[in-house]
Design a protein around this motif. Structure first.
Motif, PDB file in Angstrom:
ATOM      1  N   SER A 144      -9.842  -2.158  -6.724  1.00  0.00           N
ATOM      2  CA  SER A 144     -10.183  -0.770  -6.430  1.00  0.00           C
ATOM      3  C   SER A 144      -9.909   0.084  -7.652  1.00  0.00           C
ATOM      4  O   SER A 144      -9.199  -0.338  -8.578  1.00  0.00           O
ATOM      5  N   ARG A 177      -9.799   6.001  -2.695  1.00  0.00           N
ATOM      6  CA  ARG A 177      -9.864   4.604  -3.139  1.00  0.00           C
ATOM      7  C   ARG A 177     -11.318   4.164  -3.146  1.00  0.00           C
ATOM      8  O   ARG A 177     -12.001   4.214  -2.118  1.00  0.00           O
ATOM      9  N   ALA A 231      -1.100   6.765   1.733  1.00  0.00           N
ATOM     10  CA  ALA A 231      -2.517   6.412   1.851  1.00  0.00           C
ATOM     11  C   ALA A 231      -2.885   6.213   3.323  1.00  0.00           C
ATOM     12  O   ALA A 231      -2.157   5.558   4.076  1.00  0.00           O
ATOM     13  N   HIS A 232      -4.010   6.783   3.722  1.00  0.00           N
ATOM     14  CA  HIS A 232      -4.457   6.713   5.112  1.00  0.00           C
ATOM     15  C   HIS A 232      -5.966   6.483   5.155  1.00  0.00           C
ATOM     16  O   HIS A 232      -6.690   6.892   4.251  1.00  0.00           O
ATOM     17  N   GLU A 233      -6.405   5.836   6.225  1.00  0.00           N
ATOM     18  CA  GLU A 233      -7.834   5.617   6.410  1.00  0.00           C
ATOM     19  C   GLU A 233      -8.437   6.789   7.175  1.00  0.00           C
ATOM     20  O   GLU A 233      -7.989   7.113   8.276  1.00  0.00           O
ATOM     21  N   PHE A 263      -3.083   3.102  -5.325  1.00  0.00           N
ATOM     22  CA  PHE A 263      -3.416   2.255  -4.181  1.00  0.00           C
ATOM     23  C   PHE A 263      -3.016   0.802  -4.410  1.00  0.00           C
ATOM     24  O   PHE A 263      -2.852   0.043  -3.458  1.00  0.00           O
ATOM     25  N   VAL A 313     -15.431   4.640   6.588  1.00  0.00           N
ATOM     26  CA  VAL A 313     -13.996   4.897   6.496  1.00  0.00           C
ATOM     27  C   VAL A 313     -13.556   4.703   5.043  1.00  0.00           C
ATOM     28  O   VAL A 313     -13.850   3.675   4.432  1.00  0.00           O
ATOM     29  N   LEU A 314     -12.850   5.695   4.510  1.00  0.00           N
ATOM     30  CA  LEU A 314     -12.320   5.624   3.151  1.00  0.00           C
ATOM     31  C   LEU A 314     -10.802   5.719   3.191  1.00  0.00           C
ATOM     32  O   LEU A 314     -10.234   6.365   4.078  1.00  0.00           O
ATOM     33  N   THR A 315     -10.150   5.081   2.227  1.00  0.00           N
ATOM     34  CA  THR A 315      -8.706   5.205   2.089  1.00  0.00           C
ATOM     35  C   THR A 315      -8.412   6.377   1.174  1.00  0.00           C
ATOM     36  O   THR A 315      -8.928   6.460   0.049  1.00  0.00           O
ATOM     37  N   MET A 349       0.836  -1.202   0.000  1.00  0.00           N
ATOM     38  CA  MET A 349       0.000   0.000   0.000  1.00  0.00           C
ATOM     39  C   MET A 349       0.870   1.251   0.000  1.00  0.00           C
ATOM     40  O   MET A 349       1.914   1.286   0.647  1.00  0.00           O
TER      41      MET A 349
END
Length: 351
Positions: free
Chosen positions: A54, A46, A5-7, A240, A96-98, A1
């Motif tokens: 994705s 994502r 990228a973060h949630e 991603f 929650v989205l990335t 990953m």
């Protein structure tokens, strides 16, 4: 990953029009610095896909860092658009989205200049971010030219009215509605833009609208250097899903330059790597192949996420849609488009 990228949790979903929603994100305390953004930048989201795992989609921040408490992107449905329809139909508060860290360079370099902000449809999202910051930080006069299909499709209609009420001497908003005037024409745009022809222009909208605006401004002899355009584009690479090769730099003799490869020393994330750089391979690809998680989003020279500085040696770019002459003169380049021209080079991402 991707390390960028973060949630993020969606704090609130706001219905802006029948076809557009705003997603407001909560930013954890430990990520505050990473999600500091400039007006006009965007986030890459994502979106799950059963077919490919994705897809990555970029959406402009409609919020302003100079007044809005939380970062917000606004998504408008696109006919046949998988990402926009999925987000509009499926995302609720608490989900929650990335998300990748903010990117892009569609940002005024001075807040005290007079501005002409041109938008069509969802192109208003970065324009709204710029507008709110310019009104709070600057002293210049601002005109917004905003084209839509009809009155119900105007995103941020109430917010724009409120800003005009609060800044009556500095802000003018002009709407072009297809239901009343037909499609925008170069002549019509020129007529509306004439009082603002000396302003710096920031333009965001579909290609047809952007072309019409530039033709209209051309009739007013507005310099192309005064026009800054944010272009819609589809990502050709999914940031991603890119699998980096997790192996260290090769151990052994220091690599030497040859007819096929230069040698590059790269400073990134506080570490230094010395690598062979094939003369026909872009720097970003070289770094990713060596397991080095260099920053990138679009890989097409538009977002400036992969910007870096040439400290030693000569390079050339295959494409450049981000850097201006002053930045090029400072030795800045884009890793996603850069090839080596010297035998030995030193590149730094640590600005």
């Amino acid at each position: 990953m991707n390390a960028r990228a973060h949630e993020l949790k969606v704090r609130e979903v706001i219905s802006e029009t029948a076809d557009a929603v705003s997603l407001i994100f909560d930013i954890p305390t430990d990520l505050t610095g990473r999600f500091t953004y400039a007006p006009g930048q965007y986030l890459t989201l994502r979106v799950p896909s059963e077919r490919t795992g994705s897809v990555a989609r970029c959406y402009s921040l409609s919020s302003s860092p100079d007044g809005d408490e939380r970062p917000t992107v606004t998504v408008k449905r696109t006919p046949g658009g998988y990402g926009s329809n999925w987000l509009c139909d499926n995302v609720s508060a608490g989900d929650v989205l990335t998300v990748l860290e903010p990117a892009g360079n569609f940002t005024p370099r001075s807040w005290n200049r007079d501005l002409l902000l041109c938008a069509a449809g969802s192109g208003i999202t970065p324009i709204m971010s710029i507008l709110k910051s310019a009104l709070r930080l600057g002293r210049g006069d601002i005109a917004v030219l905003y084209a839509n299909r009809d009155r119900p499709s105007i995103i941020f209609a109430t917010q724009l009215q409120e800003l005009v009420r609060r800044y009556p001497r500095r802000l003018t908003v002009v709407h072009w509605l297809e239901s009343e005037r037909g499609l925008p024409t170069a002549r019509g745009i020129a007529g509306l833009a004439r009082p603002y022809r000396r302003n710096d222009v920031y333009l965001c909208g579909p290609a047809g609208f952007a072309s019409t605006v530039k033709q209209g401004l051309g009739q007013l002899r507005v310099s192309e250097r005064s026009i800054h355009e944010e272009k819609y584009r589809s990502l050709t690479d999914n940031p991603f899903e890119h699998a980096t090769i997790a192996h260290p730099d090769p151990v052994g003799p220091v690599p030497v330059a040859s007819a096929e490869s230069a040698i590059v020393t790269v400073d990134i994330d506080g570490e230094t790597h010395t690598l062979p750089w094939p003369r026909t391979k872009k720097l970003l690809d070289v770094l990713l192949d060596h397991g080095i998680d260099a920053p990138y989003v679009c890989r097409e020279s538009a977002c400036a996420t992969c910007i870096c500085s040439v400290k030693q040696g000569r390079t050339r770019m295959l494409m450049n849609e981000s850097l201006i002459e002053e930045e090029l003169a400072q030795g800045l380049t884009l890793a996603c488009q850069t090839l080596p021209e010297s035998d030995s080079l030193h590149i730094s991402f640590d600005q």
